[in-house]
Design an enzyme around this catalytic site. Structure first.
Site, PDB file in Angstrom:
ATOM      1  CB  VAL A 172      -0.950   0.060   1.225  1.00  0.00           C
ATOM      2  CG1 VAL A 172      -1.919  -1.107   1.199  1.00  0.00           C
ATOM      3  CG2 VAL A 172      -0.178   0.097   2.536  1.00  0.00           C
ATOM      4  CD  GLU A 173       3.821   2.480   3.827  1.00  0.00           C
ATOM      5  OE1 GLU A 173       4.564   3.454   3.978  1.00  0.00           O
ATOM      6  OE2 GLU A 173       3.676   1.609   4.713  1.00  0.00           O
ATOM      7  CG  MET A 174       7.317   3.796  -1.504  1.00  0.00           C
ATOM      8  SD  MET A 174       8.845   4.175  -0.605  1.00  0.00           S
ATOM      9  CE  MET A 174       9.877   4.772  -1.943  1.00  0.00           C
TER      10      MET A 174
END
Lengths: 347, 347
Positions: B137-139
């Site tokens: 959900v981030e990078m």
């Protein structure tokens, strides 16, 4: 000094002068087709006085993600000053992870373009700056919300007052755009090898780069890519001689036709400015070509109706690499603090 | 000098000394519960030697969106050095516009936390740095892809070599994290009004701020928020006395329990470090409280079992505002140029 040393010195002088003459000829040839060195330092837009306060404010706005509805996307997201002034994506990613329709152009030296956007629909940088802020696929904001955001932060209110002195209501969407323009005008990249060569430094470019420059002129690339920005001056049909494939020139994007509604402007685009082009892959408005040599070859067949050999394309790429200038040093701004009145991020 | 002037001078001296004595008492009181001034300049991690090359490389990596799979998200996206070292969102926006589970903590002074993340699952900054790069959900990237990206750019390869001299294969995921840690260690914000007061400058804090500091100690806030980072040192149940509503403490996020699987760690979180807290709304791991005064009131009922009056909360907020330090000046890095070998962005 012995005779032999004198002779060597004389020969060296002849050799140097012969190289210089060639370089001088090349310089004259480039000048004759309108290529020129980039000025050092910022230009003054006619209708937007540059001041220290305005430039500094513009820098803050350029880096401020709170100009977007989500609070996530800033001008720098797609015009990243660390990666060539663009985002190195085929087309940009914006609000809601939507993809934009065209490749993000570099902000570096954009002040030298005759108009902004691939289709030239903004006459200058301050007109351009208003576009992405409002585009649903980019920052998805609106002027009222932007002004409310800026007015909610006392530090911004104070800085707008100093940047636009004497105005009764300085925090406006127009002034936001003017400040961003003032900052962007400082984003010039002088002293590339090419510029140093034009200035008279024969050693600034390699032999291969000089051969590439010569080919660039000889083959007629300068018909579209000339002037101080090596392009960005005028509009031309993409596929003048032979239309490229739909991957490179998607039929749905008719370019400047969308601005003028004139049939003669179908698939017409502003010639890309080529400064720092080596830093801004992928190429073309569709962002579908990652390799600069391939892009040169596409231009040969599409625009010039000629096969550019691999060797020649390599030399032209070497010349294009000599257009990479000194990138400006920018101190990352500390942005004003939000308050209870600041509109909340919207997703 | 006349007698009356002498008398006035004597009275002024008494008044000054009386204020100084109070300030000295307050200083002693703060010191007794473990509050202390922030050191100037970077700390040296035990197992990661700081060098100019490593810090500079770490800065580049911190700002490089190409550490993410999409090429859009950098460390600075969620830990924005211009907006308090965080993103001012309830929870961060990541790959595919997904929302992360918890509020992004500030990177400023993070080196002084005993462990990283709200649940302390990373023991230090280099362990932390590996998390978001890989989180879906981030990078949304992975170590192999990151290393391939870094190795594709000769400038990075050279810089890793200089930052990790003598290593046969310096471009590794671990070394990426070490370099980012070296940069983050420099992100300290000394000389806040509170720090200057602790250093002995009585005039650095306002009377209201001093009253707030006194209340902060008296009410027992320092039981959790103490030490050099005014928090970040230990773990405590959120809702020690009274559990807050599900909006502020969502039942699905059991905090440190997810790390230790110990029932006693249910809803346990690392006490938030409070330096620069005025810059990092919204508050709590859920990011659901935008107003700092409200956050103080929530802490009163949830952790201390006491109603903090509006007036008292206002004074405590004034004290918390005195924890805003000098933010580091950072020159925006020019990043290495991509090559044909650089993995393409993935969406």
């Amino acid at each position: 000094m012995s005779k032999s040393i004198l002779l060597l010195a004389a020969l060296a002088a002849v050799a140097a002068s012969s190289v210089a003459a060639t370089d001088q000829e090349l310089r004259a040839k480039a000048a004759a087709v309108g290529l020129q060195a980039l000025p050092y330092g910022p230009q003054q837009p006619n209708d937007n006085a540059m001041t220290r306060e305005k430039i500094e404010l513009g820098k803050m706005l350029f880096f401020d993600p709170r100009l977007s509805a989500s609070g996530v996307i800033s001008c720098n997201t797609c015009h990243n000053l660390g990666t060539g002034g663009d985002d190195n994506l085929p087309t940009s990613v914006g609000h809601g992870w939507q993809k934009g329709p065209r490749n993000s152009p570099t902000v570096f030296n954009a002040v030298f373009n005759n108009a902004q956007f691939w289709d030239g629909r903004a006459e200058d940088l301050k007109a351009q700056a208003k576009g992405p802020v409002q585009a649903g696929v980019e920052m998805a904001n609106n002027p009222e919300q932007v002004v409310a955001t800026l007015k909610s932060m006392p530090d911004y209110v104070e800085r707008f007052g100093r940047a636009f002195p004497g105005e009764a209501d300085p925090v406006t969407f127009d002034n936001m755009a003017k400040a961003i323009e003032a900052f962007e005008v400082t984003l010039v990249t002088p002293a590339s090898p090419f510029d140093q060569f034009i200035e008279g430094n024969d050693a600034a470019m390699t032999t291969e780069q000089k051969e590439g420059l010569n080919l660039f002129v000889e083959r007629g690339c300068t018909a579209c890519h000339s002037g101080v920005n090596v392009g960005g001056e005028n509009y031309f049909p993409f596929g003048l001689i032979k239309r490229p494939g739909a991957d490179i020139l998607p039929p749905g994007d008719k370019g400047r036709f969308q601005v003028t509604n004139s049939v003669s402007d179908e698939y017409v685009f502003r010639a890309a400015p080529l400064r720092n082009i080596a830093l801004t892959a992928p190429y073309f408005h569709s962002g579908q070509v990652w390799d600069l040599k391939q892009a040169v070859a596409v231009m040969g067949t599409a625009q010039l109706g000629t096969e550019i050999s691999d060797e020649e394309a390599g030399k032209i790429v070497a010349f294009l690499e000599s257009l990479t200038g000194e990138l400006p040093k920018v101190e990352y701004p500390i942005l004003p603090m939000e308050t209870a009145e600041t509109p909340r991020p919207q997703f």
